[in-house]
Design a protein around this motif. Structure first.
Motif, short mmCIF file in Angstrom:
data_model
loop_
_atom_site.label_atom_id
_atom_site.label_comp_id
_atom_site.label_asym_id
_atom_site.label_seq_id
_atom_site.Cartn_x
_atom_site.Cartn_y
_atom_site.Cartn_z
N GLN A 25 -31.79 -21.66 -40.50
CA GLN A 25 -32.27 -20.45 -39.84
C GLN A 25 -32.49 -19.33 -40.85
N ARG A 26 -31.59 -19.23 -41.84
CA ARG A 26 -31.75 -18.19 -42.86
C ARG A 26 -32.98 -18.45 -43.71
N TYR A 27 -33.21 -19.71 -44.07
CA TYR A 27 -34.41 -20.04 -44.85
C TYR A 27 -35.67 -19.61 -44.09
N TRP A 28 -35.67 -19.92 -42.80
CA TRP A 28 -36.81 -19.55 -41.96
C TRP A 28 -36.98 -18.03 -41.91
N ASP A 29 -35.88 -17.34 -41.69
CA ASP A 29 -35.95 -15.87 -41.56
C ASP A 29 -36.44 -15.22 -42.85
N VAL A 30 -35.96 -15.73 -43.99
CA VAL A 30 -36.39 -15.16 -45.28
C VAL A 30 -37.88 -15.43 -45.52
N ALA A 31 -38.32 -16.66 -45.23
CA ALA A 31 -39.74 -17.01 -45.40
C ALA A 31 -40.62 -16.16 -44.49
N LYS A 32 -40.19 -16.00 -43.24
CA LYS A 32 -40.97 -15.21 -42.30
C LYS A 32 -41.04 -13.74 -42.73
N ARG A 33 -39.92 -13.21 -43.22
CA ARG A 33 -39.91 -11.82 -43.66
C ARG A 33 -40.81 -11.63 -44.88
N GLY A 34 -40.83 -12.62 -45.78
CA GLY A 34 -41.73 -12.55 -46.92
C GLY A 34 -43.18 -12.51 -46.48
N HIS A 35 -43.49 -13.33 -45.46
CA HIS A 35 -44.84 -13.34 -44.90
C HIS A 35 -45.20 -11.98 -44.31
N ARG A 36 -44.27 -11.41 -43.53
CA ARG A 36 -44.54 -10.12 -42.89
C ARG A 36 -44.62 -8.99 -43.92
N LEU A 37 -43.88 -9.12 -45.02
CA LEU A 37 -43.94 -8.14 -46.09
C LEU A 37 -45.34 -8.08 -46.69
N VAL A 38 -45.94 -9.23 -46.88
CA VAL A 38 -47.32 -9.30 -47.38
C VAL A 38 -48.26 -8.66 -46.36
N PHE A 39 -48.08 -9.01 -45.10
CA PHE A 39 -48.94 -8.49 -44.03
C PHE A 39 -48.89 -6.96 -43.98
N GLU A 40 -47.70 -6.41 -44.09
CA GLU A 40 -47.53 -4.96 -44.00
C GLU A 40 -48.19 -4.21 -45.14
N ASN A 41 -48.38 -4.88 -46.28
CA ASN A 41 -48.98 -4.24 -47.45
C ASN A 41 -50.44 -4.63 -47.67
N MET A 42 -50.96 -5.47 -46.80
CA MET A 42 -52.34 -5.94 -46.93
C MET A 42 -53.31 -4.91 -46.38
N LYS A 43 -54.22 -4.43 -47.23
CA LYS A 43 -55.23 -3.46 -46.81
C LYS A 43 -56.30 -3.37 -47.89
N PRO A 44 -57.45 -2.80 -47.59
CA PRO A 44 -58.49 -2.68 -48.60
C PRO A 44 -57.99 -1.92 -49.83
N GLY A 45 -58.37 -2.44 -51.00
CA GLY A 45 -57.99 -1.78 -52.24
C GLY A 45 -56.80 -2.40 -52.93
N VAL A 46 -55.94 -3.10 -52.17
CA VAL A 46 -54.77 -3.77 -52.75
C VAL A 46 -55.22 -5.09 -53.37
#
Length: 443
Positions: free
Chosen positions: A314-335
């Motif tokens: 469960q922790r492996y899943w949670d860490v992987a998912k959070r890494g994915h969401r971290l990318v999503f939150e910072n994804m925008k034009p110019g990056v």
């Protein structure tokens, strides 16, 4: 008569046993959003008339020459209307004084069909006795361009369709003065294909929903201790055939169902899925023969007495998912893709993940690994590629992962939470609902 009837019943029963989709075909009408007229011809026309001139401006080229031919065609042929070329044909796109024009020097046998496409401004018929190279180069010379893009590239295979013999003949036809004006179309192809029209995004959105739904359905048919990875793959292969779609990439490796240690990009094997396994399914479909998807879904097979995944899984899943969401939150034009990949790798390191060799993500659209920025380059010890330093732009579509890797018997196992997103004006948007929880499979 009685014998004939018995034979007919036997054939029907045999067919139904061999075809797992038999009942589906005989029941209610299949909900398929990709029937009817293919929208590609109109979308292609819009892409040429609206997006290509802008791409030429950004790439700073005045003309672009593409040579199409039979059997060994240029990778760009489908995008410019040259996919049915027989004899050698030249497709010339030019931009001067804000005027954009497309001119085709076509083998005479293809002229009628090309004109009926209503895709190009001018179609010039070339007879067997005429030299199409000479005709096309003389025309381009008359435009007085400073930079002429041709399809040669060491970095982008989609922009590398010109053969060596074609280049030699083209250079000879141009002569030394104009040969010096020839440049790679790499930047032009990048600028053009990396941006998708809103209507293309909507097609991929629907296709993504179907892809993810089928992966979940595939997990529902698993019987732990009996079902193999290959049988799960066959379930998805049968779905593609039933709906009349195509594979998102090579059919031998689509889908990649992997319940053991990491196999990378590979085929599903006859490994039996067992309690305690974490299962990865990497799957994509192609619709209308043009647009593809690339999505992964993960499941855990519960052991006897388990009601949920073990704490470490469960922790492996949670860490992987959070890494994915971290990318999503910072994804925008110019990056840049490098910045996104680096941020996730730092998160993985902080949380005890083994390093992974794959980039965080890649463009997806006309092929699974499409033209556009790479969401990579952040791994320690490597030099970021040119593509990973490119800025994201509105209209780009990506498939990308959140990672966590750990050691298991036989090697390593990686959770790679892969979803599809489109870059918007001020951020990003998922094309389908992202996977929030591990799918649990009971014995």
């Amino acid at each position: 008569m009685k014998t004939t009837l018995l034979i007919l019943i036997s054939l029907i029963l045999t067919f139904s046993c061999q075809n797992p989709n038999f009942e589906e075909k005989q029941g209610e009408k299949i909900d398929n959003p990709f029937t009817g007229k293919n929208p590609w011809p109109e979308i292609r026309k819009k892409r040429i008339n609206h997006l290509l001139p802008e791409a030429m401006e950004r790439a700073e080229v005045d003309a672009w020459m593409v040579i199409c031919r039979e059997n060994n065609n240029d990778p760009m042929a489908l995008h410019i209307g040259g996919e049915n070329a027989g004899g050698t044909s030249f497709y010339v796109f030019s931009k001067s004084n804000d005027k954009f024009q497309s001119t085709v020097f076509s083998s005479f046998g293809e002229v009628t069909a090309l004109r009926e496409l209503e895709l190009h401004d001018s179609i010039i018929s070339v007879s067997r006795e005429q030299d199409v190279f000479q005709l096309a180069t003389e025309y381009v010379k008359s435009l007085k361009p400073e930079k002429i893009a041709i399809n040669v590239s060491t970095a982008n295979s989609t922009a590398d369709g010109l053969s060596h013999s074609q280049y030699k003949k083209l250079a000879q036809s141009f002569g030394d003065d104009f040969e010096r004006k020839l440049v790679s179309s790499e930047e032009l192809v990048y600028e053009w294909l990396s941006i998708k029209l809103p209507e293309e995004v909507e097609i991929m959105r629907k296709a993504s929903e179907i892809t993810a739904q089928w992966e979940v359905e595939a997990y529902e048919m698993i019987i732990p201790g009996k079902t193999t990875d290959a049988e799960v793959a066959k379930f998805l292969n049968d779905k593609i055939k039933t709906y009349g779609y195509e594979d998102g990439w090579n059919p031998e490796q689509n889908p990649n169902v992997n319940s053991g240690s990491d196999r990378g990009h590979s085929h599903a094997t006859d490994k039996v899925i067992m309690p305690g396994d974490v299962i990865q399914t990497d799957f994509g479909i192609k619709v209308y023969g043009i647009w593809v998807t690339d999505i992964q879904r993960f499941a855990y097979v519960l052991k006897e007495g388990e009601e949920k995944a073990p704490e470490e899984i469960q922790r492996y899943w949670d860490v992987a998912k959070r890494g994915h969401r971290l990318v999503f939150e910072n994804m925008k034009p110019g990056v840049s893709g490098f910045e996104l990949d680096k941020a996730q790798r730092e998160w993985m390191k902080e949380n005890g993940s083994l390093p992974v060799p794959w980039s965080t993500g890649h463009p997806v659209g006309y092929v699974a690994h499409d033209v556009g920025p790479s969401l990579g380059g952040g791994k320690e010890g490597i030099t970021p590629s040119k593509a990973s330093l490119k800025p994201l732009k509105e209209g780009m579509v990506f498939a990308y992962d959140g990672f966590y890797a750990w050691e298991i018997e036989g090697g390593e196992k990686t959770i790679s939470v892969e979803e599809m997103v489109v870059v918007t004006e001020d951020g990003a948007e998922y094309l389908t609902e992202p996977q929030e929880e591990l799918i649990l499979i009971k014995k």
